[in-house]
Enzyme design. Structure first.
Site, short mmCIF file in Angstrom:
data_model
loop_
_atom_site.label_atom_id
_atom_site.label_comp_id
_atom_site.label_asym_id
_atom_site.label_seq_id
_atom_site.Cartn_x
_atom_site.Cartn_y
_atom_site.Cartn_z
N LYS A 89 -15.85 -19.41 35.02
CA LYS A 89 -15.29 -19.89 33.75
C LYS A 89 -15.77 -21.33 33.56
CE LYS A 89 -10.64 -20.15 31.60
NZ LYS A 89 -9.21 -19.83 31.83
N SER A 164 -7.09 -16.83 28.29
CA SER A 164 -8.19 -17.67 27.88
C SER A 164 -9.50 -17.36 28.61
CB SER A 164 -7.85 -19.14 28.12
OG SER A 164 -7.64 -19.38 29.51
N SER A 188 -3.83 -16.00 31.73
CA SER A 188 -5.25 -16.03 31.32
C SER A 188 -6.22 -15.29 32.21
CB SER A 188 -5.73 -17.47 31.17
OG SER A 188 -5.29 -17.97 29.94
N1 GLN Z 1 -2.03 -17.84 26.54
C1 GLN Z 1 -1.29 -18.83 27.29
C2 GLN Z 1 -1.49 -20.17 26.63
O1 GLN Z 1 -2.11 -20.21 25.64
C3 GLN Z 1 -1.75 -18.86 28.71
C4 GLN Z 1 -3.09 -19.46 28.87
C5 GLN Z 1 -3.53 -19.55 30.28
O2 GLN Z 1 -3.04 -18.84 31.16
N2 GLN Z 1 -4.43 -20.47 30.53
O3 GLN Z 1 -1.04 -21.17 27.07
#
Ligand code: GLN
Length: 526
Positions: A89, A164, A188
């Site tokens: 990532k 994400s 995510s």
């Molecule tokens: N979707 C969640 C957020 O927007 C979790 C994102 C993540 O785990 N980085 O914060």
């Protein structure tokens, strides 16, 4: 016709590398070629580094040759990931490489050092192909918040891959790489794994060092693996886990060697289920969830029971508060972590204003996207004098209650909890962009696990209207080895299922060089 090496699982590559049937260079070349040829319609990657990857592959081949000459013990001593391609990532530092975290504000920035996990992957002999797309600063559930345009889902190119870590999940699902690294702050890794039909694990908080990983919410962020099966994900977790002096929250707990010894036989794996005790939290079957998702989860629970496990409905009574609490704690920490992007120290910088403050405001104003600004405002508000006690402190107290819910069940002897990963299958581009709260609800079943610091894994458990559904196993802290055994057992028990034979249905479309890009698809009305 030559065999397509990109269809192999990582553990199959490992066996062939050792047998001298394939080289690391051949594996790297095959995956790079596929990634280059198929990424126009997917946009899973923000960068592919062919030269670096091929140099790493050649080094892996040289070590393999030396080990082969030295005998079977030397070959056995190589890590299972030796010579195997991996994607990162784009928030993991690789010395000298880009690290955008999906943001304009880090455009042009080059990482001055390797992240701990980058060092660990190099030690294991893995080959890093490049960096994958993500929601800006890991804030989002669809990859649509990337400053560099969205990623598509290989199951349906008009839909999101989740987020994400959407690029990491999509690249593995599309056979561009066998393995990838993501981060999970509220879901995510698990949610995109579910939406792309692959395996993804968020380890216990402290299992993997966060040194060299761009921070979102430091008390919640964890690094974890994606793979196309449980054994592959487990081997990748093994490679990156362990104490690191440079991250004081990384735990001095030994990495279980079991992670590289999951059973290869499906029957042996499934036999582990006999006598295990699973809880099914009723609060995770949220109102409005996709009926197809619910049906697949109930069927998966029935498979566990039919394999000799006991399954009981349980309650995690504070689940309902998870979302509200997370959206105080995570933005609060983000607002502090993102204060460092001031136009002086990293990447994007707007100069020439009236004074330093003007440059600072212009840098941040143009460098951050809308979702990031929303989080910074939310977090700054929640931490401000007068609101700190009412919001932030209150959220921390509720966080303790959420954690206690899990403690009660694990103290009562449950091996793991079984739940949906996401209430929905992959949704269409644009469907949740206008309504942040709807987007936030994507993580209702994953973020309590981060709030409690526990490990969770998502494994494929079938399809709803042709799109993948993810089954989540949640375990007590440091139970990764058992949790991966549970996931591998479920995989073994369903090895013959018809749905396991179904490939992502839009894979073939990706071969068309004139295909629409995800950004073009997202812009077109549907
Ligand atoms: N979707 C969640 C957020 O927007 C979790 C994102 C993540 O785990 N980085 O914060």
């Amino acid at each position: 016709m030559a065999e397509d090496l990109t269809t192999l699982l990582a553990h199959q590559m490992a066996a062939r590398l050792r047998a001298g049937e394939v080289t690391s260079r051949e594996l790297a070349e095959a995956h790079l070629a596929r990634a280059h040829a198929t990424d126009r319609g997917l946009h899973a990657w923000l960068s592919l580094d062919d030269d670096r990857a091929l140099a790493e592959a050649d080094a892996a081949d040289a070590r393999l040759a030396a080990a082969r000459a030295a005998g079977p013990a030397a070959l056995d001593a190589l890590h299972p990931l030796h010579g195997v391609p991996v994607a990162l990532k784009d928030l993991v530092s690789v010395k000298g490489g880009q690290c955008t975290a999906g943001s304009r504000i880090l455009e042009g920035y080059r990482a001055p050092y390797d992240a701990h996990i980058t060092e660990r992957l190099h030690e294991a002999g893995a080959v890093i192909l490049g960096k994958t797309n993500m929601d800006e600063f890991a804030m989002g559930s669809s990859c649509e918040h990337s400053a560099f345009g969205p990623t598509a889902n290989p199951w349906d190119l008009g839909r999101v891959p989740g987020g994400s870590s959407g690029g990491s999940a999509a690249s593995v699902a599309a056979f561009q790489t066998p393995l990838s690294i993501g981060t999970d702050t509220g879901g995510s890794i698990r949610q995109p794994a579910a939406l792309c039909g692959i395996v993804g694990m968020k380890p216990t908080y402290g299992r993997v060092s966060r040194y060299g990983i761009v921070a979102f919410a430091s008390s919640l962020d964890q690094v974890g693996p994606f793979g196309r099966d449980v054994r592959d994900a487990s081997a990748l977790l093994h490679a990156v886990s362990g104490r690191d002096e440079r991250d004081s929250t990384s735990a001095p707990i030994p990495v279980p060697e079991d992670l590289v010894r999951l059973p290869s036989s499906d029957d042996e794996a499934a036999a582990w289920l006999r006598g295990r005790r699973f809880g099914v939290p009723r609060e995770y079957f949220v109102a409005g969830m996709d009926p197809g998702v619910e049906a697949r989860i109930r069927e998966a629970v029935a498979v566990l029971a039919a394999s000799g496990a006991s399954v009981e409905e349980v309650s995690l009574p504070h689940t309902d508060y998870g979302l509200a609490t997370y959206y105080i704690v995570a933005p609060a920490e983000a607002s502090a972590n993102l204060a460092r992007y001031d136009g002086v120290r990293f990447g994007h910088s707007v100069r020439g204003g009236e004074d330093y403050l003007a440059d600072y405001l212009a840098t941040r104003g143009s460098g951050f996207g809308a979702e990031v600004k929303r989080r910074i405002m939310l977090g700054t508000y929640a931490l401000s004098a007068g609101y700190y006690d009412a919001f932030y402190l209150k959220a921390l107290k509720v966080r303790t209650l959420i954690k206690r819910d899990f403690d009660v069940l694990f103290e009562a002897g449950f091996d793991a909890l079984v739940a949906p990963t996401s209430p929905d299958v992959a949704f269409r581009f644009g469907d949740k962009m206008a309504d942040p709260v709807r987007m936030y609800l994507s993580d209702a079943c994953t973020l309590p696990v981060n709030m409690a610091g526990l490990p969770g894994i998502s494994v494929p458990c079938g399809l709803s209207e042709g799109l993948p559904v993810g089954l989540q196993f949640i375990g007590p802290a440091w139970s990764e080895a058992a949790l991966l055994r549970a996931a591998r057992a479920y995989e073994g028990a369903t090895a013959g299922a018809d749905w396991r034979q179904v490939l992502p249905r839009d894979l073939a479309l990706l071969e068309d060089p004139g295909i629409a890009t995800p950004a073009e698809r997202a812009a077109a009305p549907h």
